[in-house]
Design a protein around this motif. Structure first.
Motif, PDB file in Angstrom:
ATOM      1  N   SER A 130       9.582 -38.557   2.424  1.00 46.52           N
ATOM      2  CA  SER A 130       9.083 -39.594   3.320  1.00 46.52           C
ATOM      3  C   SER A 130       9.012 -39.094   4.756  1.00 46.52           C
ATOM      4  O   SER A 130       9.685 -38.121   5.126  1.00 46.52           O
ATOM      5  CB  SER A 130       9.999 -40.815   3.261  1.00 46.52           C
ATOM      6  OG  SER A 130      11.267 -40.499   3.826  1.00 46.52           O
ATOM      7  N   ALA A 131       8.203 -39.806   5.561  1.00 46.38           N
ATOM      8  CA  ALA A 131       8.067 -39.431   6.974  1.00 46.38           C
ATOM      9  C   ALA A 131       9.403 -39.535   7.697  1.00 46.38           C
ATOM     10  O   ALA A 131       9.747 -38.703   8.549  1.00 46.38           O
ATOM     11  CB  ALA A 131       7.021 -40.305   7.647  1.00 46.38           C
ATOM     12  N   GLY A 132      10.209 -40.555   7.357  1.00 43.06           N
ATOM     13  CA  GLY A 132      11.505 -40.720   8.008  1.00 43.06           C
ATOM     14  C   GLY A 132      12.433 -39.566   7.711  1.00 43.06           C
ATOM     15  O   GLY A 132      13.145 -39.067   8.600  1.00 43.06           O
ATOM     16  N   THR A 133      12.452 -39.107   6.450  1.00 41.02           N
ATOM     17  CA  THR A 133      13.304 -37.976   6.067  1.00 41.02           C
ATOM     18  C   THR A 133      12.862 -36.718   6.799  1.00 41.02           C
ATOM     19  O   THR A 133      13.688 -35.942   7.300  1.00 41.02           O
ATOM     20  CB  THR A 133      13.236 -37.750   4.549  1.00 41.02           C
ATOM     21  OG1 THR A 133      13.730 -38.915   3.883  1.00 41.02           O
ATOM     22  CG2 THR A 133      14.064 -36.540   4.143  1.00 41.02           C
ATOM     23  N   ILE A 134      11.553 -36.497   6.883  1.00 40.60           N
ATOM     24  CA  ILE A 134      11.031 -35.307   7.560  1.00 40.60           C
ATOM     25  C   ILE A 134      11.358 -35.349   9.053  1.00 40.60           C
ATOM     26  O   ILE A 134      11.715 -34.342   9.663  1.00 40.60           O
ATOM     27  CB  ILE A 134       9.518 -35.175   7.331  1.00 40.60           C
ATOM     28  CG1 ILE A 134       9.246 -34.916   5.843  1.00 40.60           C
ATOM     29  CG2 ILE A 134       8.939 -34.056   8.196  1.00 40.60           C
ATOM     30  CD1 ILE A 134       7.781 -34.914   5.468  1.00 40.60           C
ATOM     31  N   ALA A 135      11.285 -36.520   9.656  1.00 38.45           N
ATOM     32  CA  ALA A 135      11.613 -36.652  11.081  1.00 38.45           C
ATOM     33  C   ALA A 135      13.082 -36.345  11.321  1.00 38.45           C
ATOM     34  O   ALA A 135      13.453 -35.637  12.279  1.00 38.45           O
ATOM     35  CB  ALA A 135      11.272 -38.051  11.564  1.00 38.45           C
ATOM     36  N   ASP A 136      13.952 -36.892  10.453  1.00 37.56           N
ATOM     37  CA  ASP A 136      15.383 -36.593  10.580  1.00 37.56           C
ATOM     38  C   ASP A 136      15.624 -35.089  10.426  1.00 37.56           C
ATOM     39  O   ASP A 136      16.428 -34.485  11.147  1.00 37.56           O
ATOM     40  CB  ASP A 136      16.186 -37.358   9.511  1.00 37.56           C
ATOM     41  CG  ASP A 136      16.301 -38.846   9.832  1.00 37.56           C
ATOM     42  OD1 ASP A 136      16.127 -39.197  11.017  1.00 37.56           O
ATOM     43  OD2 ASP A 136      16.551 -39.624   8.909  1.00 37.56           O
ATOM     44  N   PHE A 137      14.926 -34.514   9.463  1.00 32.79           N
ATOM     45  CA  PHE A 137      15.092 -33.085   9.197  1.00 32.79           C
ATOM     46  C   PHE A 137      14.682 -32.258  10.417  1.00 32.79           C
ATOM     47  O   PHE A 137      15.335 -31.262  10.770  1.00 32.79           O
ATOM     48  CB  PHE A 137      14.253 -32.721   7.970  1.00 32.79           C
ATOM     49  CG  PHE A 137      14.452 -31.317   7.513  1.00 32.79           C
ATOM     50  CD1 PHE A 137      15.729 -30.839   7.219  1.00 32.79           C
ATOM     51  CD2 PHE A 137      13.375 -30.457   7.357  1.00 32.79           C
ATOM     52  CE1 PHE A 137      15.917 -29.540   6.784  1.00 32.79           C
ATOM     53  CE2 PHE A 137      13.557 -29.161   6.930  1.00 32.79           C
ATOM     54  CZ  PHE A 137      14.831 -28.697   6.635  1.00 32.79           C
ATOM     55  N   ALA A 138      13.619 -32.660  11.101  1.00 32.70           N
ATOM     56  CA  ALA A 138      13.168 -31.945  12.299  1.00 32.70           C
ATOM     57  C   ALA A 138      14.254 -31.946  13.374  1.00 32.70           C
ATOM     58  O   ALA A 138      14.542 -30.926  14.011  1.00 32.70           O
ATOM     59  CB  ALA A 138      11.892 -32.569  12.842  1.00 32.70           C
ATOM     60  N   GLU A 139      14.865 -33.131  13.546  1.00 35.47           N
ATOM     61  CA  GLU A 139      15.915 -33.226  14.564  1.00 35.47           C
ATOM     62  C   GLU A 139      17.073 -32.297  14.226  1.00 35.47           C
ATOM     63  O   GLU A 139      17.654 -31.648  15.102  1.00 35.47           O
ATOM     64  CB  GLU A 139      16.395 -34.677  14.659  1.00 35.47           C
ATOM     65  CG  GLU A 139      17.408 -34.892  15.779  1.00 35.47           C
ATOM     66  CD  GLU A 139      17.804 -36.353  15.941  1.00 35.47           C
ATOM     67  OE1 GLU A 139      18.764 -36.611  16.692  1.00 35.47           O
ATOM     68  OE2 GLU A 139      17.161 -37.214  15.311  1.00 35.47           O
ATOM     69  N   LEU A 140      17.413 -32.222  12.948  1.00 38.97           N
ATOM     70  CA  LEU A 140      18.521 -31.367  12.533  1.00 38.97           C
ATOM     71  C   LEU A 140      18.208 -29.886  12.763  1.00 38.97           C
ATOM     72  O   LEU A 140      19.079 -29.103  13.157  1.00 38.97           O
ATOM     73  CB  LEU A 140      18.841 -31.616  11.051  1.00 38.97           C
ATOM     74  CG  LEU A 140      19.387 -33.006  10.715  1.00 38.97           C
ATOM     75  CD1 LEU A 140      19.526 -33.166   9.207  1.00 38.97           C
ATOM     76  CD2 LEU A 140      20.718 -33.237  11.400  1.00 38.97           C
ATOM     77  N   VAL A 141      16.972 -29.483  12.488  1.00 39.94           N
ATOM     78  CA  VAL A 141      16.576 -28.080  12.709  1.00 39.94           C
ATOM     79  C   VAL A 141      16.792 -27.694  14.166  1.00 39.94           C
ATOM     80  O   VAL A 141      17.406 -26.658  14.482  1.00 39.94           O
ATOM     81  CB  VAL A 141      15.109 -27.849  12.305  1.00 39.94           C
ATOM     82  CG1 VAL A 141      14.633 -26.485  12.798  1.00 39.94           C
ATOM     83  CG2 VAL A 141      14.955 -27.941  10.797  1.00 39.94           C
TER      84      VAL A 141
END
Length: 397
Positions: A130-141
């Protein structure tokens, strides 16, 4: 208000999200290395050949650590981030040891974060996240890269501080060896350890310790400072200044104005001790008055005649023996007049002007001196002896 980046250690991604990312790590590492090589020229050569393969594996390991961290269940003991931070810290120290700034490394981190995120995001999209999961993942990177960057900055700073302390210690040892007059091979080895490029000459400067720290920044960067090294002159520092001769010596005199300094002669750097010794001798003869700069080049004659104090005292006793019968004050005036008469080569008016007396007074005194010395005042050897004996003023009896 801008929210701070999330702590990468406090977040957990489901296994089904992480699994496809882990499978794609080798290709992500290849793409990251390629981008860094292209966009950060400082690393282009380092990434070539066998070393490039090692760096590629290191990048893959760093990304793997990140995935292990975000896939780790909340509250699990230990943290896989520690080893990654240690590696980043060591990388920063290595850059400092190589003489490089952090600019290239931080650029590599930025490029690596961008490319790694782009490739990992593409995998996540293909796996249907999902877009939300990908956004969270970006922040973590980006939070992860920030932590690695901070660790490298700390490592770089610590290495520079350690290296700086070591070099300062080696420079101190070099200065001590120069002042002590160690053998040439010892001095050359000390200069190599300190990474100090020897000049042709060094000039010693003696000045109060409180003044030395502010002055050294105005001098040649190779200037050496040694404080507390002269047992006869406490609270006095020694500066060893490269090549201050010729046209640069007046400039050095101007810089030192107001600092009660004594400037020694320029000497080949391996013989810097000679400059120190002469400066010390002149300092002992003429302690600098407030704000005065004493140049040893202006006191050469005095240095020569005071080189053997015992011999000078004997010469004075012999040269002034004809005055032994004169009263204390009268003898002192005759000695004063004789000294001025010798220095002014018998010019009565010049002698009178120096002594602040009438020319007739000079004539009376010289008549008395001729009575006492007789033909000796016409004897070149006696005139030479008297000139040397009286070249430094004689204290009154």
């Amino acid at each position: 208000m801008i929210e701070p980046l999330r702590d990468v250690r406090s977040y957990h991604l489901p296994v089904e999200v992480v699994a496809p990312l882990r499978q794609g790590l080798p290709e992500v590492a290849v793409q990251t290395i390629a981008a860094i090589t292209m966009e950060v020229p400082a690393y282009a050569e380092a990434f070539a050949g066998v070393l490039g393969h090692k760096i590629e594996r290191a990048v893959q390991a760093a990304l793997g650590t990140f995935l292990s961290l975000v896939a780790r269940p909340s509250g699990a003991p230990g943290t896989p981030l520690a080893s990654a931070l240690e590696g980043a810290y060591a990388l920063g120290r290595g850059e400092a040891r190589s003489g490089r700034s952090l600019d290239a490394l931080l650029s590599a981190y930025r490029v690596g974060a961008r490319v790694a995120w782009r490739e990992l995001a593409a995998i996540s999209v293909r796996s249907g996240q999902s877009a939300g999961t990908i956004a969270d993942f970006a922040e973590l990177v980006f939070a992860y890269i920030d932590e690695l960057s901070a660790a490298s900055v700390a490592g770089h700073a610590d290495e520079l501080a350690t290296t700086s302390r070591q070099r300062l210690r080696h420079l101190q040892q070099l200065a001590q060896a120069l002042v002590a007059g160690e053998a040439a091979d010892v001095l050359q080895s000390a200069a190599e350890r300190a990474e100090w490029t020897p000049p042709q000459t060094l000039t010693a400067i003696l000045l109060p310790e409180r003044s030395s720290r502010s002055l050294i920044d105005l001098l040649d960067p190779r200037t050496l400072l040694l404080a507390g090294a002269l047992t006869d002159l406490p609270d006095t520092a020694v500066l060893l200044v490269p090549d201050p001769q010729g046209a640069s010596r007046p400039h050095l005199n101007r810089l030192l104005t107001g600092h009660n300094a004594v400037i020694g002669p320029a000497r080949p750097w391996l013989r810097a001790q000679c400059s120190v010794e002469r400066a010390v001798r002149v300092h002992q003869l003429h302690t600098p008055a407030a704000g005065v700069v004493v140049d040893t080049e202006e006191h050469l004659a005095e240095l020569v005649v005071t080189a053997d104090p015992g011999a000078l005292a004997d010469l004075r006793d012999r040269a002034l023996a004809p005055l032994a019968g004169e009263r204390g004050s009268a003898a002192a005036k005759l000695v004063e007049t004789l000294r001025s008469w010798l220095l002014h080569q018998g010019r009565r008016d010049d002698v009178a002007a120096e002594l602040f007396v009438h020319p007739q007074t000079v004539r009376y005194r010289m008549a008395r001196l001729r009575e006492l010395y007789g033909e000796k005042l016409k004897d070149p050897q006696w005139v030479l002896a008297l000139t040397i004996a009286l070249s430094v003023p004689v204290p009154e009896a």
